[in-house]
Motif scaffolding. Sequence first.
Motif, mmCIF file in Angstrom:
data_model
loop_
_atom_site.group_PDB
_atom_site.id
_atom_site.type_symbol
_atom_site.label_atom_id
_atom_site.label_comp_id
_atom_site.label_asym_id
_atom_site.label_seq_id
_atom_site.Cartn_x
_atom_site.Cartn_y
_atom_site.Cartn_z
ATOM 1 N N VAL A 195 38.337 -26.696 55.971
ATOM 2 C CA VAL A 195 37.122 -26.956 55.283
ATOM 3 C C VAL A 195 36.627 -28.403 55.667
ATOM 4 N N GLY A 196 35.840 -28.532 56.489
ATOM 5 C CA GLY A 196 35.058 -29.817 56.865
ATOM 6 C C GLY A 196 34.301 -30.283 55.792
ATOM 7 N N VAL A 197 34.338 -31.653 55.516
ATOM 8 C CA VAL A 197 33.654 -32.532 54.597
ATOM 9 C C VAL A 197 33.199 -33.764 55.099
ATOM 10 N N THR A 198 32.116 -34.402 54.423
ATOM 11 C CA THR A 198 31.686 -35.354 54.810
ATOM 12 C C THR A 198 32.054 -36.406 53.673
ATOM 13 N N ARG A 257 29.082 -36.375 59.809
ATOM 14 C CA ARG A 257 28.624 -34.896 59.917
ATOM 15 C C ARG A 257 28.391 -34.329 61.312
ATOM 16 N N SER A 258 28.032 -35.151 61.998
ATOM 17 C CA SER A 258 27.946 -35.021 63.518
ATOM 18 C C SER A 258 29.418 -34.452 64.057
ATOM 19 N N VAL A 259 30.664 -34.973 63.729
ATOM 20 C CA VAL A 259 31.830 -34.461 63.977
ATOM 21 C C VAL A 259 32.030 -33.220 63.362
ATOM 22 N N VAL A 260 31.888 -33.091 61.962
ATOM 23 C CA VAL A 260 31.905 -31.842 61.405
ATOM 24 C C VAL A 260 30.987 -30.566 61.989
ATOM 25 N N GLU A 261 29.909 -30.985 62.311
ATOM 26 C CA GLU A 261 29.118 -29.837 62.905
ATOM 27 C C GLU A 261 29.784 -29.415 64.114
ATOM 28 N N VAL A 309 31.207 -25.647 65.321
ATOM 29 C CA VAL A 309 30.676 -24.951 66.667
ATOM 30 C C VAL A 309 31.889 -24.567 67.368
ATOM 31 N N ASP A 310 32.824 -25.525 67.458
ATOM 32 C CA ASP A 310 34.058 -25.102 68.278
ATOM 33 C C ASP A 310 35.138 -24.307 67.769
ATOM 34 N N GLY A 311 34.858 -23.796 66.577
ATOM 35 C CA GLY A 311 35.962 -22.915 65.603
ATOM 36 C C GLY A 311 36.975 -23.559 65.005
ATOM 37 N N ALA A 312 37.016 -24.665 65.137
ATOM 38 C CA ALA A 312 38.181 -25.808 64.554
ATOM 39 C C ALA A 312 38.140 -25.578 62.955
ATOM 40 N N LEU A 313 36.970 -25.473 62.456
ATOM 41 C CA LEU A 313 36.716 -25.349 60.926
ATOM 42 C C LEU A 313 36.120 -24.099 60.629
ATOM 43 N N ASP A 314 36.470 -23.494 59.374
ATOM 44 C CA ASP A 314 35.961 -22.273 59.247
ATOM 45 C C ASP A 314 34.538 -22.363 58.333
ATOM 46 N N VAL A 315 34.516 -23.464 57.446
ATOM 47 C CA VAL A 315 33.246 -23.667 56.892
ATOM 48 C C VAL A 315 33.266 -24.942 56.520
ATOM 49 N N ALA A 316 32.140 -25.676 56.068
ATOM 50 C CA ALA A 316 31.975 -27.197 55.782
ATOM 51 C C ALA A 316 31.069 -27.208 54.399
ATOM 52 N N VAL A 317 31.468 -28.168 53.738
ATOM 53 C CA VAL A 317 30.604 -28.707 52.830
ATOM 54 C C VAL A 317 30.154 -29.940 52.869
ATOM 55 N N LEU A 318 28.867 -30.144 53.036
ATOM 56 C CA LEU A 318 28.235 -31.237 53.449
ATOM 57 C C LEU A 318 26.973 -31.505 52.910
ATOM 58 N N LEU A 319 26.145 -32.510 53.337
ATOM 59 C CA LEU A 319 24.696 -32.711 53.058
ATOM 60 C C LEU A 319 23.889 -31.837 53.864
ATOM 61 N N ASP A 334 20.712 -32.867 49.404
ATOM 62 C CA ASP A 334 21.138 -31.634 49.146
ATOM 63 C C ASP A 334 22.574 -31.399 49.680
ATOM 64 N N VAL A 335 23.339 -30.922 48.882
ATOM 65 C CA VAL A 335 24.757 -30.576 49.379
ATOM 66 C C VAL A 335 24.795 -28.966 49.418
ATOM 67 N N GLY A 336 25.496 -28.670 50.425
ATOM 68 C CA GLY A 336 25.627 -27.200 50.699
ATOM 69 C C GLY A 336 26.655 -26.844 51.581
ATOM 70 N N LEU A 337 26.634 -25.271 51.941
ATOM 71 C CA LEU A 337 27.772 -25.032 52.726
ATOM 72 C C LEU A 337 27.014 -24.929 54.234
ATOM 73 N N ALA A 338 28.014 -24.925 55.373
ATOM 74 C CA ALA A 338 27.574 -24.770 56.565
ATOM 75 C C ALA A 338 28.343 -23.916 57.355
#
Length: 320
Positions: A97-100, A131-135, A139-149, A271-275
Motif C-alpha cells: 500500500v502506497g500512502v502520502t 504523490r508523484s512517486v506513489v503514482e 504504474v510500475d506494479g511495485a504497489l497494489d493500491v494506494a491511499v492518497l489525496l 479528497d482522500v481515496g484509493l488509487a
Amino acid sequence: MSISLKQIRYFVAAAETGRISQAAVELNVSQSAVTAAIQQLEGMLGARLLDRTPTGVSVTLEGSRFLSQGRQILTAVAEAVRDARHSTDEISGTVRVGVTYTVSGYFLPRHQMRFQSSFPGISIELFEAPRSVVEQALVDGALDVAVLLVSNLNNREDLASQLLLRSARRLWLAPSHPLTRPERVSLADVARYPYVMLTVDEAKHTALRYWTALGLEPRTIFRTSSVEAVRSMVGGGMGITVLSDLIYRPWSLEGQRIELRDLSDEVPSMDVGLAWRRDASFTAATRAFCDFLRFAVAGDSTGRSASSDETRGRTGAIEI
C-alpha cells in the motif's frame, strides 16, 4: 427507537480520541452530530457513557463496558460485510500500500489497526512517498493500491481512483483574531492578515490554485512542511491559515486554542481515496483491504461517498 450503528460508531470514536471535536473531524461530521448521537445512545441505554471535562471527554465505568461491546459490534459488522463479499475461507496474503504524508499521519492508522484485527492473515506493507512517486510505483506494479489525496491525482490515464473521504477546507485562527466575529469569512478578508502556508503534500500548490482563481494572494509570512508548526503559529496569533478538517485539532502543542470559521468563497475539498492501476487484477487480500476501508469511512455526511463516476466502470476490482 433502536440503537443504530452510527450512534455506536460515533461513541467509539469519541471515547478513543478523548474529544468530541476530534471524533467529528475523523468521522467528517459536525460536532453537534456526534454529541446528539451519543446523547441519544445514553438515553436509550439509561446510563452516562462519557463525562464531559474542560479538555474533552472521559469514559465512565458504564462507558468502558459499552466501549468494549461497541468495538465488538463494529468488528462483527465488518466481518459480516467481509464474509458477504469474500470466501468464508481465511484470507491471507500481503498488500503493498502506497500512502502520502497526510494519509499516513491523519487518516490510515486507526483504520489499519482495525483491519489487522479483522484480517490477521493479511500483512500490510506501507510505503510512504510523495504523490508523484506513489503514482509511478502503481504504474510500475511495485504497489497494489494506494491511499492518497485523489484530489491531487495526476495520471488519470493509467490510474483509476475511488473517493473515500471528502474533507472541507476552513479558516484556522486564534480565538482573539478579528475574523472570529463573523460566522463566514471570504478569502478577501483572509488576505488582509498574516498567513501561514503549509507546503507538505502539495498543500501550497493546491492553495495557490484557489487563491489565484479569485485574483487574490495570501500575505504569507512563513512556509513550512510541519503541520505542528502551523498549529503553533496560528494558536499563538502569529498568523491564520486555510486547511482541511482532516488535519484539524483544536489545540496546538503549547495548549493554545485554534478556532474554525467557514469560508464564503468556493474552496475545493481535500479528497482522500484509493488509487490503483487500471488494468490491475486484485488478490483477495487487496480486495478485502479496499472493501474494509470503504466500510470504515461510510457515514452520513454529504459528499462523503464516491460519486457515480468514481465508482462505476473504471475497473471491476473493488466495485461492490
